[in-house]
Design an enzyme around this catalytic site. Structure first.
Site, PDB file in Angstrom:
ATOM      1  N   HIS A 594      41.327  35.658  37.590  1.00 51.68           N
ATOM      2  CA  HIS A 594      41.515  33.984  37.171  1.00 51.68           C
ATOM      3  C   HIS A 594      41.120  34.645  36.115  1.00 51.68           C
ATOM      4  O   HIS A 594      40.293  34.251  35.193  1.00 51.68           O
ATOM      5  CB  HIS A 594      40.988  33.474  37.771  1.00 51.68           C
ATOM      6  CG  HIS A 594      41.387  32.515  38.940  1.00 51.68           C
ATOM      7  ND1 HIS A 594      41.043  31.203  39.701  1.00 51.68           N
ATOM      8  CD2 HIS A 594      42.678  32.978  39.232  1.00 51.68           C
ATOM      9  CE1 HIS A 594      41.381  31.416  40.498  1.00 51.68           C
ATOM     10  NE2 HIS A 594      42.398  32.497  40.780  1.00 51.68           N
TER      11      HIS A 594
HETATM   12  C1  LIG Z   1      46.249  37.527  44.575  1.00 55.51           C
HETATM   13  C2  LIG Z   1      46.482  36.641  42.907  1.00 55.51           C
HETATM   14  C3  LIG Z   1      46.551  35.148  43.666  1.00 55.51           C
HETATM   15  C4  LIG Z   1      45.719  34.184  42.350  1.00 55.51           C
HETATM   16  N1  LIG Z   1      46.820  33.148  43.376  1.00 55.51           N
HETATM   17  C5  LIG Z   1      46.183  32.145  42.550  1.00 55.51           C
HETATM   18  C6  LIG Z   1      46.264  30.355  42.747  1.00 55.51           C
HETATM   19  O1  LIG Z   1      46.878  30.732  43.558  1.00 55.51           O
HETATM   20  N2  LIG Z   1      47.144  29.820  41.015  1.00 55.51           N
HETATM   21  C7  LIG Z   1      46.461  30.127  39.859  1.00 55.51           C
HETATM   22  O2  LIG Z   1      46.764  28.981  39.616  1.00 55.51           O
HETATM   23  N3  LIG Z   1      46.134  31.202  39.743  1.00 55.51           N
HETATM   24  C8  LIG Z   1      46.011  32.050  40.871  1.00 55.51           C
HETATM   25  N4  LIG Z   1      45.757  33.320  40.479  1.00 55.51           N
HETATM   26  C9  LIG Z   1      45.993  34.184  39.338  1.00 55.51           C
HETATM   27  C10 LIG Z   1      47.729  33.391  37.882  1.00 55.51           C
HETATM   28  O3  LIG Z   1      48.419  34.061  38.245  1.00 55.51           O
HETATM   29  C11 LIG Z   1      46.868  33.648  36.917  1.00 55.51           C
HETATM   30  O4  LIG Z   1      46.120  33.550  36.044  1.00 55.51           O
HETATM   31  C12 LIG Z   1      48.371  33.928  35.538  1.00 55.51           C
HETATM   32  O5  LIG Z   1      49.647  34.537  36.098  1.00 55.51           O
HETATM   33  C13 LIG Z   1      48.175  34.734  34.393  1.00 55.51           C
HETATM   34  O6  LIG Z   1      48.974  34.358  33.398  1.00 55.51           O
HETATM   35  P1  LIG Z   1      49.203  35.831  32.097  1.00 55.51           P
HETATM   36  O7  LIG Z   1      50.695  35.083  31.374  1.00 55.51           O
HETATM   37  O8  LIG Z   1      47.964  35.672  31.499  1.00 55.51           O
HETATM   38  O9  LIG Z   1      49.346  36.687  32.947  1.00 55.51           O
HETATM   39  P2  LIG Z   1      50.445  37.643  33.289  1.00 55.51           P
HETATM   40  O10 LIG Z   1      51.362  36.869  34.843  1.00 55.51           O
HETATM   41  O11 LIG Z   1      49.819  38.694  34.983  1.00 55.51           O
HETATM   42  O12 LIG Z   1      52.038  38.377  33.068  1.00 55.51           O
HETATM   43  C14 LIG Z   1      51.229  39.218  31.908  1.00 55.51           C
HETATM   44  C15 LIG Z   1      53.215  39.969  31.850  1.00 55.51           C
HETATM   45  O13 LIG Z   1      53.227  40.759  31.056  1.00 55.51           O
HETATM   46  C16 LIG Z   1      53.608  41.976  31.422  1.00 55.51           C
HETATM   47  N5  LIG Z   1      53.216  43.104  30.426  1.00 55.51           N
HETATM   48  C17 LIG Z   1      51.753  43.652  30.453  1.00 55.51           C
HETATM   49  N6  LIG Z   1      51.867  44.519  29.660  1.00 55.51           N
HETATM   50  C18 LIG Z   1      53.094  44.770  29.172  1.00 55.51           C
HETATM   51  C19 LIG Z   1      53.463  45.368  28.212  1.00 55.51           C
HETATM   52  N7  LIG Z   1      52.749  46.474  27.547  1.00 55.51           N
HETATM   53  N8  LIG Z   1      54.892  45.519  27.949  1.00 55.51           N
HETATM   54  C20 LIG Z   1      56.079  44.830  28.722  1.00 55.51           C
HETATM   55  N9  LIG Z   1      55.538  43.915  29.551  1.00 55.51           N
HETATM   56  C21 LIG Z   1      54.048  44.073  29.306  1.00 55.51           C
HETATM   57  C22 LIG Z   1      53.099  41.979  33.403  1.00 55.51           C
HETATM   58  O14 LIG Z   1      54.127  43.100  33.016  1.00 55.51           O
HETATM   59  C23 LIG Z   1      53.244  40.504  33.688  1.00 55.51           C
HETATM   60  O15 LIG Z   1      54.744  40.528  33.689  1.00 55.51           O
HETATM   61  C24 LIG Z   1      46.279  34.075  41.373  1.00 55.51           C
HETATM   62  C25 LIG Z   1      45.840  35.683  40.745  1.00 55.51           C
HETATM   63  C26 LIG Z   1      45.898  36.889  41.980  1.00 55.51           C
HETATM   64  C27 LIG Z   1      46.679  38.563  41.146  1.00 55.51           C
END
Ligand SMILES: Cc1cc2nc3c(=O)[nH]c(=O)nc-3n(C[C@H](O)[C@H](O)[C@H](O)COP(=O)(O)OP(=O)(O)OC[C@H]3O[C@@H](n4cnc5c(N)ncnc54)[C@H](O)[C@@H]3O)c2cc1C
Length: 663
Positions: A594
């Protein structure tokens, strides 16, 4: 040429997998001819023994389209062959072809090459970026490019019980922290921090649990300068995203219908899930129907972001329904390496795609939604960050912004493992597979015990501001993975379960810095987890809650017995004492996933703030950050819905700032 193997025939609108025969001609009926070679190659593995699987006879509806999506990794790539290669091959084909699971005809068609310019470029198709891109493309006269570094979602990852199965491979950035002196000491001070690299980002891999934290979390954001982010101001954006299918069991006062993101309780829970709730009741911790409702403490079977027993990533919820919009382009396997500037205005991005360097212009704005690790990494690579550090890595400075990469934090935890009296059996089996293929119910349509959780206050807070979460693991219908993610070990005789205590309000802060100015070099991540007495104490108090649960009549009846071995480096403390655990949490730290805070919101007068409350990067024009990194503090619960909410807000800020109506 005909290929020997199980026969796929098509009576009316169903495919039926039969025991033997030739299937090349039926394959032509399957979807279209171009799909056939890959279907055949799936089956070809299994020509030796085709009689022994209950999946033979499974039926599935058929959809037809000119270019069905069948991309990998396939189930056979991520599962070891111990469950039988025929079974895994059949399962894979049936998943890929199923319109409710693999949905081969419902996918967005990524463009082969981006146009030279767009109004908006959104970087990262994860929890926030998917929302931002979908919402911005609601404006017909804007065009939007969504850039994702990884590929489309493989069918097998849509099975809820396959949670985490695809981590550790090409769909994972595979980050590790380094140099920890108070965390993950058993792994030489390196904590594994998996992050999704695919459409949907980390929402393709996560546990799907739907939670929002609670109102006090947002009060703290406002105290940090996030003006306009109080609970009353953010709640409408949670409701805007939500389509809750359980109104009645959960209250309409707290939930909504009609949004793009389905929220439900998964169709399947192992019986032990309900035993945990009984135990929580016996121990006096209480049971809540909905931790996002009136009763924010107690134990529950959480709601999840899923639809009728199938995972729905943020991409699938928000972008897929917009797939026919001509003004929304999605590009996959394209790594953004830098934001480009003229003076202090962001004018586009550089990206690496098919081995080529491409520049795409943004006429209005660039939005970074690359997540808590990659958004600050990109800012630093682009010259936005602490001046001294950038100079030391030979990055030309665009704006000196000392807060970029700072304030990094994560929920931290420690798990206690138990055996039960119940004899061991594999939950991943053919009858569960068959049931799931038929109607998306059964053990595959659950996350085992991962959907059970409890939220409680420690003695360092107040009951309306709880800071401990208890997670559970076990009874997950997952194959034996090729990577080593399944760390809950069974002795082969008894069922094994894990109860984990999580500190929801970490005070430890780490940072992200550049390793070098090469965008292909991962950044240096230092979590500094468990560095404060406060953080360790909250986890240790949670372990006390777990031990009370374990001591209830229900758990005694089920023969729960602890299996943790003494950590040698902590053996000078009495096993199970607070001092023992205060030591143990540093050695066998379980970082949750997280990660938050590395580009935090704050006022211009705050030197460590990275974005203003409308998510604009301080000192730069035409650049916003919208993802988990902007949150000043991680919410006190599973964070993903809060990240979707940030995406919703970002889209509205942009629409308002460019004079458009918000919906
Ligand atoms: C195993 C696991 C279990 C979890 N379980 C839960 C749960 O049950 N409930 C919950 O609320 N949260 C859970 N989480 C946490 C939740 O998934 C994250 O908090 C959330 O996805 C973060 O969102 P974000 O948009 O910040 O990043 P992300 O969802 O990681 O998205 C970022 C995206 O940007 C892309 N990207 C990065 N850099 C670049 C670049 N330079 N060029 C192009 N694309 C790029 C990545 O590939 C990715 O697709 C869990 C996480 C994990 C790993």
């Amino acid at each position: 040429m005909a290929v020997e193997g199980p026969k796929v025939s098509r009576p009316k609108d169903k495919l039926v997998v039969e025991e033997s025969g030739e299937y090349s001609e039926s394959c032509a009926e399957f979807a279209n001819k171009s799909a056939c070679p890959s279907i055949i190659s799936q089956y070809a593995i299994s020509t030796r023994n085709v009689t022994n699987t209950s999946l033979l006879g499974a039926t599935l509806p058929v959809t037809q389209c000119p270019d069905p999506f069948m991309g990998g990794p396939q189930v056979t790539d991520v599962c070891s062959a111990s469950e039988g290669s025929l079974f895994l091959s059949l399962l894979n084909v049936l998943l890929v072809a199923n319109p409710y699971i693999g949905d081969p005809c419902g996918r967005v068609t990524p463009i082969k090459e981006p146009d030279p310019s767009y109004d908006f470029i959104v970087v990262g198709a994860g929890a926030a970026g998917s929302v931002v891109a979908a919402r911005l493309s609601e404006i017909d006269d804007w065009n939007v490019l969504l850039v994702e570094a990884g590929p489309d979602e493989p069918a097998g990852a849509e099975i809820p019980s396959n949670l985490q199965l695809y981590l550790g491979g090409p769909l994972d950035w595979q980050y590790k922290t380094s140099n920890e002196s108070t965390a993950c000491l058993s792994q030489n001070g390196r904590c594994a921090w998996p992050r999704g690299k695919n459409l949907g980002g980390t929402t393709l891999h996560h546990g799907m649990a739907y939670h929002r934290g609670h109102p006090k979390d947002y009060d703290r954001w406002v105290e940090h300068g996030a003006e306009g982010w109080s609970w009353d101001e953010v709640l409408p954006y949670y409701l805007k995203s939500e389509n809750n299918t359980e109104i009645g069991r959960v209250s309409a006062k707290h939930h909504a219908t009609g949004g793009p993101m389905n929220v439900e309780r998964l169709p399947y829970q192992p019986p032990f899930a309900w035993d945990i709730l009984n135990a929580a009741d016996e121990a006096g911790f209480g049971v809540s129907e909905d931790l996002a409702g009136d009763k924010i403490t107690g134990f529950t079977v959480a709601q999840t972001i899923s639809k009728k027993g199938v995972r729905t990533t943020s991409f699938r919820s928000f972008v897929q329904p917009a797939k026919d919009r001509k003004n929304l382009h999605v590009v996959v396997n394209a790594l953004v390496t830098k934001v480009n500037f003229i003076g202090n205005r962001a004018v586009g991005v550089s990206l690496l795609m098919n081995g080529e360097k491409i520049q795409v212009k943004a006429k209005r704005e660039v939005v970074l939604s690359a997540g808590t690790i990659n958004s600050p990494h990109l800012l630093l690579l682009s010259g936005v960050g602490p001046k001294k550090h950038l100079k030391s890595k030979n990055v030309p400075v665009v704006v000196d912004l000392p807060g970029v990469g700072e304030n990094l934090h994560n929920h931290q935890s420690f798990g206690l493992d138990f055996f039960l009296k119940e004899g061991y059996y594999p939950v991943f089996n053919e009858s569960s597979a068959e049931q799931y293929i038929e109607n998306q119910t059964g053990a595959f349509a659950g996350t085992g015990l991962a959907q059970v959780t409890g939220v409680m206050p420690s003695n360092l807070t107040t009951p309306d501001d709880p800071d401990i979460q208890i997670f559970f693991a076990g009874y997950q219908a997952i194959c034996t993975p090729k990577s080593n993610i399944a760390d809950l070990s069974s002795d082969g005789k008894s069922m094994a379960v894990r109860f984990t205590s999580v500190n929801l309000r970490p005070t430890s802060r780490g940072r992200i810095t550049l390793n070098s100015n090469n965008p292909l070099d991962p950044p240096v991540i230092w979590s500094n987890d468990m560095s404060t007495k406060h953080d360790r104490s909250v986890v240790v108090q949670g372990l006390g809650i777990i031990l009370k649960l374990a001591d209830t009549p229900t758990m005694k009846r089920l023969g729960l017995r602890q299996q943790n071995k003494v950590i040698p480096q902590c053996a000078h403390h009495k096993f199970g004492s607070d001092d023992y655990f205060d030591c143990a949490v540093r050695w066998d730290t379980r970082p949750e996933n997280h990660q938050t805070g590395s580009c935090r919101i704050g006022q211009r007068s705050d030197p460590m703030a990275v974005v203003d409350p409308r998510l604009k990067v301080h000192g730069i024009k035409g650049l916003r950050v919208a993802d988990a990194s902007v949150q000043p503090n991680v919410v006190s619960g599973n964070p993903v819905a809060s990240v979707n909410m940030v995406g919703e807000r970002a889209a509205d800020f942009i629409k308002q700032d460019w004079g458009k109506q918000t919906s």
